[in-house]
Every structure is written in structure tokens, then in C-alpha cells.
Scaffold this active site. Structure first.
Site, mmCIF file in Angstrom:
data_model
loop_
_atom_site.group_PDB
_atom_site.id
_atom_site.type_symbol
_atom_site.label_atom_id
_atom_site.label_comp_id
_atom_site.label_asym_id
_atom_site.label_seq_id
_atom_site.Cartn_x
_atom_site.Cartn_y
_atom_site.Cartn_z
ATOM 1 N N ARG A 20 1.011 -1.081 -0.211
ATOM 2 C CA ARG A 20 -0.442 0.086 -0.285
ATOM 3 C C ARG A 20 0.716 1.174 -0.008
ATOM 4 O O ARG A 20 0.550 2.661 -0.992
ATOM 5 C CB ARG A 20 -0.779 0.008 1.354
ATOM 6 C CG ARG A 20 -1.961 -0.948 1.268
ATOM 7 C CD ARG A 20 -2.982 -0.886 2.485
ATOM 8 N NE ARG A 20 -1.936 -1.409 3.738
ATOM 9 C CZ ARG A 20 -2.144 -1.230 4.579
ATOM 10 N NH1 ARG A 20 -3.015 -1.044 5.263
ATOM 11 N NH2 ARG A 20 -1.511 -1.218 5.361
ATOM 12 N N ASN A 38 -6.542 -2.712 2.499
ATOM 13 C CA ASN A 38 -5.985 -4.484 1.731
ATOM 14 C C ASN A 38 -7.782 -4.884 2.933
ATOM 15 O O ASN A 38 -8.675 -4.267 3.439
ATOM 16 C CB ASN A 38 -5.183 -4.692 3.370
ATOM 17 C CG ASN A 38 -3.410 -4.362 3.414
ATOM 18 O OD1 ASN A 38 -3.622 -4.545 2.430
ATOM 19 N ND2 ASN A 38 -2.965 -4.136 4.760
#
Length: 91
Positions: A20, A38
Site C-alpha cells: 500500500r 487491504n
């Protein structure tokens, strides 16, 4: 200037590897807006918004950077959301 939005699911070993944060850095290099987060199933969901060329360049760079981790990428067009003014990680 033409704007596009892509909704993407990255599947594979994409959690716990800095995915990320790297996605946010790459998106910033392309001056994109959007989100990355996520998911409970171990995949990562992202939305990229900007010019079609920049969005595709960003996605290509992510796939190169994480070639050994991404097993599958599912992309679809999405309606452009003008309320997204930056690129952020959703926790």
C-alpha cells in the site's frame, strides 16, 4: 483534460510487503488521486484517478515493482469521483 478512474483488485502476496505504501508513492509520482486498502481476504483494493495515460503508467509500474507478488489483477472502469483530492491509504 480527459479523466478516468480504474477500480483494481490486486491478488497474491500483496499484504505485509509494503504494498500500500509503495502504491501511494507510485500514484504520487503520477499525480493521481484515489485510495488503496487491504481487504480481509488478503487482496488489496485500489482506485486510481487521473489521465488515462498516467493511470495506466501507474498500474504498469506497480505490476513491475511487485511482479513476484501479484498473482492476479482485476480492473474495471469506475465513475470519476471529484471529491477524491489526493491519494490515501485507507486503514
Amino acid at each position: 483534460m480527459e479523466q478516468t478512474a480504474k477500480h483494481i483488485f490486486f491478488r497474491g502476496r500483496v499484504q505485509g510487503v509494503g504494498f500500500r505504501y509503495t502504491v501511494r508513492q507510485i500514484a504520487a509520482q503520477y499525480s493521481l488521486t484515489g485510495t488503496v486498502k487491504n481487504l480481509p481476504d488478503g487482496s488489496v483494493e485500489a482506485v486510481f484517478q487521473g489521465s488515462p495515460e498516467r493511470v495506466q503508467g501507474c498500474i504498469d509500474d506497480i505490476q513491475i515493482e511487485f511482479a513476484g507478488y501479484i498473482r492476479q489483477t482485476d480492473a474495471s472502469e469506475q465513475v470519476f469521483n471529484s471529491h477524491l483530492t489526493d491519494f490515501r491509504i485507507i486503514h
